[in-house]
Design a protein around this motif. Structure first.
Motif, short mmCIF file in Angstrom:
data_model
loop_
_atom_site.label_atom_id
_atom_site.label_comp_id
_atom_site.label_asym_id
_atom_site.label_seq_id
_atom_site.Cartn_x
_atom_site.Cartn_y
_atom_site.Cartn_z
N VAL A 90 0.86 -1.19 0.00
CA VAL A 90 0.00 0.00 0.00
C VAL A 90 0.89 1.24 0.00
CG1 VAL A 90 -1.79 1.24 1.28
CG2 VAL A 90 -1.76 -1.27 1.27
N ALA A 91 0.71 2.10 -1.01
CA ALA A 91 1.65 3.22 -1.21
C ALA A 91 1.71 4.16 -0.02
CB ALA A 91 1.27 3.98 -2.47
N ASN A 92 0.55 4.45 0.58
CA ASN A 92 0.56 5.48 1.63
C ASN A 92 0.72 4.89 3.03
OD1 ASN A 92 -1.90 4.30 1.82
ND2 ASN A 92 -3.13 6.16 1.60
N SER A 93 1.39 3.73 3.11
CA SER A 93 1.51 3.08 4.42
C SER A 93 2.95 3.05 4.92
CB SER A 93 0.97 1.64 4.33
OG SER A 93 1.82 0.88 3.47
N PHE A 94 3.84 3.82 4.30
CA PHE A 94 5.26 3.74 4.63
C PHE A 94 5.52 4.08 6.10
CE2 PHE A 94 9.56 5.49 4.89
CZ PHE A 94 10.29 4.49 4.28
N ASP B 96 8.93 3.36 8.90
CA ASP B 96 10.22 2.77 9.25
C ASP B 96 10.77 1.88 8.14
OD1 ASP B 96 10.26 4.07 11.62
OD2 ASP B 96 9.48 2.40 12.80
N GLY B 97 10.73 2.36 6.92
CA GLY B 97 11.37 1.65 5.81
C GLY B 97 10.52 0.57 5.16
N ALA B 98 9.31 0.34 5.64
CA ALA B 98 8.50 -0.76 5.07
C ALA B 98 7.06 -0.30 4.83
CB ALA B 98 8.52 -1.95 6.00
N TYR B 99 6.37 -1.07 3.98
CA TYR B 99 4.98 -0.77 3.64
C TYR B 99 4.08 -1.92 4.13
CZ TYR B 99 6.95 2.57 0.25
OH TYR B 99 7.63 3.59 -0.35
N ALA B 100 2.78 -1.62 4.18
CA ALA B 100 1.81 -2.67 4.53
C ALA B 100 1.49 -3.48 3.28
CB ALA B 100 0.55 -2.03 5.07
#
Lengths: 391, 285
Positions: free
Chosen positions: A375-379, A381-385
């Motif tokens: 998910v693009a807008n979930s960044f 600490d370096g990771a996404y959902a």
């Protein structure tokens, strides 16, 4: 008391003798070729953090067979010519045992044939498919997905999870955009999908209203953009948002870049945007990383900054260093053939970023199933959902 | 759908028209086609984003600062890249000098600002979708510029002095007109107009160091279509170009827009070399 010349000589000898007796072991050097400055330096800076974290950890544990492990870094500034010169210097003067990098495909296209001529063990994360060919480049290994694996993941998400029937595929007019778009159209069609729209857009085009209108008119249910141009991606998302067109965008990792976020007219325009990510570096529905990755992040805490970079860059670089060390420790040799031979036997080697498998016939080591959408807008600490639909 | 294409075409066309007028204003006073015209547009966006977006200066003083900074760049262009080559206009050295200065400006912005497009601030607090400022602001700016220029050239003494310089600089100088100061002033005005193109069109162009060459390129088309030195022709040519681009992009493909644009441009030049609204230059003997 004035220091006498004879006393000084004696003192010097006294100091020198024990040093000769305890000569420091020759370090094992690994070359690290990347852009650390310039326009395309963001990945290099992230990877560099992983490299240094791994080297410090290896040396703190006693080095490799008692020898210090040393990384020799060369900044290419994103320039393929500098990457070539750096590779030559690392091979001929620094006598490195292996080279990690470059980390962008433009540079790797220039260095790969050259490094192959010296049979130098080489490992990199660049996506262009042709960079890996065990017959032409038996020394070159890839520990990240190839473009074809990215495409497969995007296709799987669009067709099997979103269950879209009509696909729009768009790219920019750069070499990468053109190639990726062409291949993606062919692969979607081969998979039986209905590609209702495909086109290229100039990367610097100021207004993409007409392009989005054409996609919309084609009845597309999902848009797959292949571009690293953040301005173009943001413009597409802005027009989609302004027109209230609610189809998902599924594609290149640049969709999740902070540079895209800055250019969006409204935060809501970043909804339903899914970028290529990796299972090992993605939060699950409960907001948790996989256990192995979480343990790694715990080790990084306080030592490596994560908020402004990607976790996968750090973990892939860490794994690359561990793969070099593992080969030397297991074979007891720093010879090129020994390292390459060892890597060719790896089966699901458990790294942080992924489980790598190499054979003499296959040097793309990253498992395709671990390439997922995020998910693009979930960044954070370096990771996404993980994107919706994955378990 | 039609409304979206027209709004988008008029907006991009107005930006090209303003750059075309920038070329014209510089040319009228110096007989030099300065390739810094597009860079002034780029600087208008970058200065605007810097003053208003990053430094948080309110919109009105931020606008004035932006236009002032662009006027200054216009004056520096005249001093650095135009004045030294005026004596040898027939050798077209200005192509090299203005191009070199344009590249210097671009590289300086790339180093000091960013190589990635940066957001341009919202200047007016209302409007969304197709009434967004990015569509109507460039058109409004182009209308204001053409009206002000028309009034200046027709109704004011200084405007007539500009026309005199443009018509025959030797005769104007012989009549006692301060040619050098008028030329510098016209480059300052060109700086303001070029800066306004990038500033009013910031919502479309973003604050991006690489906008300059694209603007120089497409901004030249209205000049050639409308006739060199003809500002009304530049406005019509610019708007027509913008509409043509968006319509072609929608009907054919975005990829062929440049090809289609320059194919039409070349045909027009073959049919009417002096431009659609220009007249063949006459010389009193």
């Amino acid at each position: 008391m004035p220091l006498k010349r004879r006393a000084l000589l004696a003192a010097s000898l006294g100091a020198a003798v024990p040093v000769v007796g305890r000569a420091a072991p020759e370090p094992i050097r690994v070359g690290w070729v990347t852009a650390l400055t310039g326009a395309s330096s963001a990945p290099g800076i992230g990877f560099d953090r992983g490299v240094h974290f791994a080297v410090d950890e290896i040396n703190a544990a006693g080095g490799v067979h008692g020898r210090p492990f040393e990384v020799v870094t060369r900044d290419t500034q994103g320039d393929p010519t500098k990457a070539v010169n750096a590779s030559v210097e690392l091979i001929s003067r620094q006598k490195v045992v292996a080279i990690w990098g470059p980390v962008n495909s433009g540079e790797a296209l220039a260095t790969t044939p050259l490094v192959a001529r010296s049979r130098m063990p080489s490992i990199h994360p660049c996506v262009i498919d042709s960079l890996i060919d065990p017959k032409k480049y038996p020394n070159a290994f890839r520990l990240a997905p190839a473009n074809v694996q990215w495409e497969a993941a995007v296709r799987h998400y669009c067709l099997d999870i979103v269950k879209a029937k009509k696909i729009a595929i768009v790219g920019d007019t750069t070499g990468y955009g053109t190639t990726a778009t062409r291949d993606s159209v062919a692969d979607f069609q081969k998979a039986g999908a209905n590609v209702v729209y495909h086109d290229l857009i100039e990367a610097t085009k100021t207004d993409v209203t007409s392009d989005v209108l054409r996609m919309q008119d084609s009845g597309a249910e999902v848009v797959v953009p292949w571009s690293v141009t953040t301005g173009l991606l943001a413009r597409l998302l802005n027009v989609r948002g302004a027109r209230g067109w609610n189809v998902p965008f599924v594609g290149h990792p640049a969709l999740g870049s902070g540079e895209v976020k800055k250019l969006l007219e409204k935060p809501a325009y970043w909804e339903k945007v899914y970028l290529i990510g990796y299972r090992s570096c993605s939060y699950d529905a409960n907001g948790k990383l996989p256990a192995r990755t979480q343990a790694f992040v715990d080790k990084l805490r306080g030592k490596v900054e994560l908020v402004d970079t990607s976790l996968w860059w750090i973990s892939a670089a860490y794994d690359a260093m561990r793969l070099v060390v593992e080969a030397i420790e297991k074979t007891g040799s720093t010879e090129h053939e020994a390292i390459i031979g060892y890597w060719n036997t790896l089966k699901a080697y458990p790294g942080v970023y992924g489980n790598y498998t190499f054979t003499p016939q296959e040097h793309n080591g990253y498992p395709t199933d671990d390439v997922v959408m995020s998910v693009a807008n979930s960044f954070r600490d370096g990771a996404y959902a993980l994107a919706p639909g994955y378990t | 759908m039609l409304y979206a294409i027209i709004a988008s075409g008029l907006a991009t066309g107005a930006i090209y028209a303003l750059i075309g007028i920038t070329y014209n204003v510089m040319f009228s006073a110096s007989r030099v086609m300065s390739f810094t015209a597009g860079q002034l547009g780029m600087l208008g966006g970058v200065f605007g984003a810097w003053f208003i977006g990053r430094l948080g200066i309110p919109v009105l003083p931020g606008t004035l600062l932006t236009l002032g900074a662009c006027a200054l760049v216009g004056v520096v262009t005249e001093i650095v890249a135009v004045r030294p080559v005026l004596k040898s206009l027939d050798q077209h050295l200005y192509v090299l000098s203005t191009l070199a200065f344009a590249l210097m400006l671009q590289q300086f912005v790339a180093i000091e600002w960013s190589t990635e497009p940066q957001p341009f601030p919202r200047l007016v607090p209302f409007g969304d979708a197709l009434v967004n400022q990015r569509f109507w602001l460039p058109v409004l700016a182009a209308l204001v510029v053409i009206v002000v220029l028309e009034i200046m050239y027709r109704r004011t003494l200084i405007g007539r002095a500009f026309l005199a310089i443009a018509e025959d600089s030797f005769a104007a100088r012989a009549l006692g007109l301060p040619e050098r100061r008028l030329r510098m002033l016209s480059f300052a005005i060109a700086g303001v107009i070029g800066g306004l193109a990038g500033f009013a069109g910031g919502g479309l162009l973003l604050a991006f160091f690489a906008n300059g060459p694209m603007l120089s390129f497409y901004g030249f088309v209205p000049v050639a279509l409308g006739g060199i030195g003809n500002n009304r022709g530049a406005i019509i040519g610019g708007l027509a170009l913008g509409l043509f681009q968006q319509a072609a992009s929608y009907m054919v493909s975005g990829l062929f827009v440049s090809v289609a644009t320059f194919a039409v441009f070349i045909i027009m030049l073959l049919v009417a070399p002096q431009g659609l609204f220009g007249a063949p230059a006459g010389r009193r003997v």
